[in-house]
Design a protein around this motif. Structure first.
Motif, PDB file in Angstrom:
ATOM      1  N   VAL A  87      -2.076  38.809  26.434  1.00 51.02           N
ATOM      2  CA  VAL A  87      -1.311  37.825  25.664  1.00 51.02           C
ATOM      3  C   VAL A  87      -0.060  37.527  26.464  1.00 51.02           C
ATOM      4  O   VAL A  87       0.600  38.441  26.971  1.00 51.02           O
ATOM      5  N   GLY A  88       0.259  36.243  26.587  1.00 53.20           N
ATOM      6  CA  GLY A  88       1.394  35.835  27.387  1.00 53.20           C
ATOM      7  C   GLY A  88       2.583  35.389  26.565  1.00 53.20           C
ATOM      8  O   GLY A  88       2.917  35.987  25.545  1.00 53.20           O
ATOM      9  N   CYS A  89       3.206  34.298  26.998  1.00 52.16           N
ATOM     10  CA  CYS A  89       4.521  33.919  26.474  1.00 52.16           C
ATOM     11  C   CYS A  89       4.501  33.193  25.141  1.00 52.16           C
ATOM     12  O   CYS A  89       5.551  33.021  24.519  1.00 52.16           O
ATOM     13  N   PHE A  90       3.330  32.722  24.696  1.00 53.35           N
ATOM     14  CA  PHE A  90       3.293  32.053  23.390  1.00 53.35           C
ATOM     15  C   PHE A  90       1.997  32.362  22.659  1.00 53.35           C
ATOM     16  O   PHE A  90       0.976  32.678  23.271  1.00 53.35           O
ATOM     17  N   VAL A  91       2.074  32.280  21.330  1.00 51.35           N
ATOM     18  CA  VAL A  91       0.945  32.645  20.475  1.00 51.35           C
ATOM     19  C   VAL A  91       0.492  31.494  19.582  1.00 51.35           C
ATOM     20  O   VAL A  91      -0.386  31.660  18.736  1.00 51.35           O
ATOM     21  N   ASP A  92       1.067  30.329  19.788  1.00 50.79           N
ATOM     22  CA  ASP A  92       0.615  29.102  19.128  1.00 50.79           C
ATOM     23  C   ASP A  92       1.288  27.945  19.844  1.00 50.79           C
ATOM     24  O   ASP A  92       2.289  28.131  20.548  1.00 50.79           O
ATOM     25  N   SER A  93       0.725  26.740  19.679  1.00 50.26           N
ATOM     26  CA  SER A  93       1.287  25.596  20.403  1.00 50.26           C
ATOM     27  C   SER A  93       0.917  24.297  19.702  1.00 50.26           C
ATOM     28  O   SER A  93       0.039  24.260  18.837  1.00 50.26           O
ATOM     29  N   CYS A  94       1.598  23.230  20.123  1.00 46.21           N
ATOM     30  CA  CYS A  94       1.309  21.879  19.624  1.00 46.21           C
ATOM     31  C   CYS A  94       1.300  21.821  18.105  1.00 46.21           C
ATOM     32  O   CYS A  94       0.537  21.063  17.495  1.00 46.21           O
ATOM     33  N   ILE A  95       2.127  22.658  17.483  1.00 43.98           N
ATOM     34  CA  ILE A  95       2.200  22.646  16.030  1.00 43.98           C
ATOM     35  C   ILE A  95       2.775  21.297  15.582  1.00 43.98           C
ATOM     36  O   ILE A  95       3.857  20.903  15.988  1.00 43.98           O
ATOM     37  N   GLY A  96       2.047  20.586  14.772  1.00 43.46           N
ATOM     38  CA  GLY A  96       2.471  19.258  14.337  1.00 43.46           C
ATOM     39  C   GLY A  96       1.918  18.135  15.184  1.00 43.46           C
ATOM     40  O   GLY A  96       2.018  16.968  14.816  1.00 43.46           O
ATOM     41  N   CYS A  97       1.324  18.462  16.349  1.00 44.75           N
ATOM     42  CA  CYS A  97       0.705  17.427  17.182  1.00 44.75           C
ATOM     43  C   CYS A  97      -0.624  16.995  16.567  1.00 44.75           C
ATOM     44  O   CYS A  97      -1.286  17.769  15.864  1.00 44.75           O
ATOM     45  N   ALA A  98      -1.031  15.789  16.854  1.00 40.95           N
ATOM     46  CA  ALA A  98      -2.325  15.316  16.356  1.00 40.95           C
ATOM     47  C   ALA A  98      -3.463  16.105  16.979  1.00 40.95           C
ATOM     48  O   ALA A  98      -4.496  16.339  16.348  1.00 40.95           O
ATOM     49  N   GLU A  99      -3.263  16.531  18.231  1.00 38.70           N
ATOM     50  CA  GLU A  99      -4.299  17.275  18.941  1.00 38.70           C
ATOM     51  C   GLU A  99      -3.631  18.203  19.946  1.00 38.70           C
ATOM     52  O   GLU A  99      -2.653  17.822  20.596  1.00 38.70           O
ATOM     53  N   ARG A 100      -4.162  19.401  20.075  1.00 39.19           N
ATOM     54  CA  ARG A 100      -3.616  20.367  21.023  1.00 39.19           C
ATOM     55  C   ARG A 100      -3.819  19.862  22.448  1.00 39.19           C
ATOM     56  O   ARG A 100      -4.908  19.450  22.820  1.00 39.19           O
ATOM     57  N   ASP A 101      -2.747  19.885  23.231  1.00 38.81           N
ATOM     58  CA  ASP A 101      -2.807  19.478  24.632  1.00 38.81           C
ATOM     59  C   ASP A 101      -3.158  20.703  25.464  1.00 38.81           C
ATOM     60  O   ASP A 101      -2.303  21.526  25.795  1.00 38.81           O
ATOM     61  N   LEU A 102      -4.415  20.848  25.820  1.00 36.90           N
ATOM     62  CA  LEU A 102      -4.886  22.058  26.485  1.00 36.90           C
ATOM     63  C   LEU A 102      -4.313  22.229  27.885  1.00 36.90           C
ATOM     64  O   LEU A 102      -4.263  23.349  28.394  1.00 36.90           O
ATOM     65  N   ASP A 103      -3.909  21.143  28.524  1.00 37.23           N
ATOM     66  CA  ASP A 103      -3.413  21.219  29.900  1.00 37.23           C
ATOM     67  C   ASP A 103      -1.899  21.319  29.996  1.00 37.23           C
ATOM     68  O   ASP A 103      -1.375  21.838  30.981  1.00 37.23           O
ATOM     69  N   ARG A 104      -1.188  20.829  28.990  1.00 36.39           N
ATOM     70  CA  ARG A 104       0.281  20.788  29.083  1.00 36.39           C
ATOM     71  C   ARG A 104       0.947  21.342  27.830  1.00 36.39           C
ATOM     72  O   ARG A 104       2.091  20.996  27.526  1.00 36.39           O
TER      73      ARG A 104
END
Length: 348
Positions: A87-104
């Motif tokens: 497990v690295g520096c974050f445990v969730d992402s793109c919260i509130g985005c329409a779609e998770r940006d897998l590359d950025r």
């Protein structure tokens, strides 16, 4: 709720001390991990001492986590009990985005840090890897190749990806001359990864005290930046310079080392604004850029690359009750090259 044990900071001016706390109940898409090793990152020190003015106590630091899966939710498909994971520096992402940006995703709004942050619910505090267990969504857990030792793999989850991402983005490889500024916890990973990619790696360090290490780890050249002749001799040499240090440097002098169209990439975080003269970049169409960790997709790519090339961090393993001493040694650059906490020492 599951009970975890670890070490926490309770105040900016106090040492880390033993701490017992609750982890959240696992959801169907969660992976439960028995943490075996946790790397010490300079970011941990900045955070627990509130040097970035965002600390909310108590804080269990640690975002370089290596361990073994102990349980999986009913919806988990990528992992099973007994798997070696990170497990690295974050445990969730793109919260509130329409779609998770897998590359950025590391650059998108709504990143949930592994500690000193909130889970997706906006209420539950995240706590990190200086502890015996953690619960993480499946999509934010990565596989560690079987041939890599878990202890020396832990720093790959931050130090490794922090250097891998800019090396890949700026196309380090055969025919490219790349300089790594600083031969520390970040810099030594740049030497290993860049040389494995086929780039011609030079280390630029304040002195020559680590020259033997740098050459052994894959650098072709090693120069001391406290020697003014270095900047004369290497003027116009590099396609890419990655700066891992946070100390004050002569930015204009370093920019003079770039070729036309060369890039100077900042991954270390200096305290003060960067003073650059316009004519240090205009005549050579040079650029100054920044880079921050990597996406989960890219981090897994980095781990697989390290597995193929047998790359891990150079570490000094410590017991968890030595963490405060280790912090002071990090600040003195007295480690070659990354501290890793043996979490089994919690039981001692």
């Amino acid at each position: 709720m599951p009970i975890a044990r670890g070490y926490a900071a309770t105040d900016a001016s106090k040492p880390l001390t033993p701490f017992t706390f609750e982890r959240r109940n696992p959801n169907p898409d969660d992976v439960v991990i028995d943490i075996k090793f946790a790397g010490i990152c300079h970011s941990d020190i900045h955070t627990v001492r509130n040097e970035w003015k965002n600390a909310v106590y108590p804080i269990v630091p640690g975002h370089e986590i290596a361990g073994i899966v102990s349980a999986v939710g009913s919806a988990v498909t990528k992992f099973k009990v007994g798997d070696r994971v990170g497990v690295g520096c974050f445990v969730d992402s793109c919260i509130g985005c329409a779609e998770r940006d897998l590359d950025r995703e590391q650059y998108m709004p709504g990143l949930s840090g592994t500690y000193n942050d909130f889970e997706a619910d906006g209420k539950t505090r995240t706590q990190g890897g200086y502890s015996d267990s953690i619960v993480v969504k499946e999509g934010y857990v990565m596989s560690i190749p079987d041939n890599l030792p878990l202890d020396a793999s832990a720093p790959l989850l931050c130090a490794g990806i922090t250097l891998y991402s800019p090396l890949r983005h700026w196309n380090a490889g055969p025919g490219k001359k790349v300089a790594i500024v600083g031969m520390g916890g970040l810099g030594h990973m740049g030497v290993k990864l860049g040389s494995a990619m086929g780039a011609d790696i030079t280390v630029l360090s304040q002195t020559l005290s680590k020259k033997e290490d740098g050459l052994k780890l894959g650098a072709k050249e090693y120069y001391a930046t406290n020697d003014p002749e270095t900047f004369t001799k290497l003027a116009g040499t590099f396609d890419l310079i990655i700066c891992t240090v946070s100390a004050e440097i002569d930015w204009n002098a370093y920019l003079g080392l770039l070729k036309v169209d060369g890039s100077f990439v900042v991954v270390g975080a200096p305290e003060n604004p960067i003073p650059v003269h316009a004519f240090s970049i205009i005549p050579g169409r040079k650029s100054i850029s920044g880079s921050m960790i990597g996406s989960i997709k890219e981090t897994q790519e980095m781990l697989d690359f390290c597995g193929e090339h047998n790359i891990v961090s150079e570490i000094e393993k410590i017991n968890i009750d030595q963490v405060n001493e280790a912090y002071e040694r990090v600040l003195k650059s007295d480690v070659r090259y990354r501290f890793v906490i043996d979490i089994a020492s919690l039981a001692a």
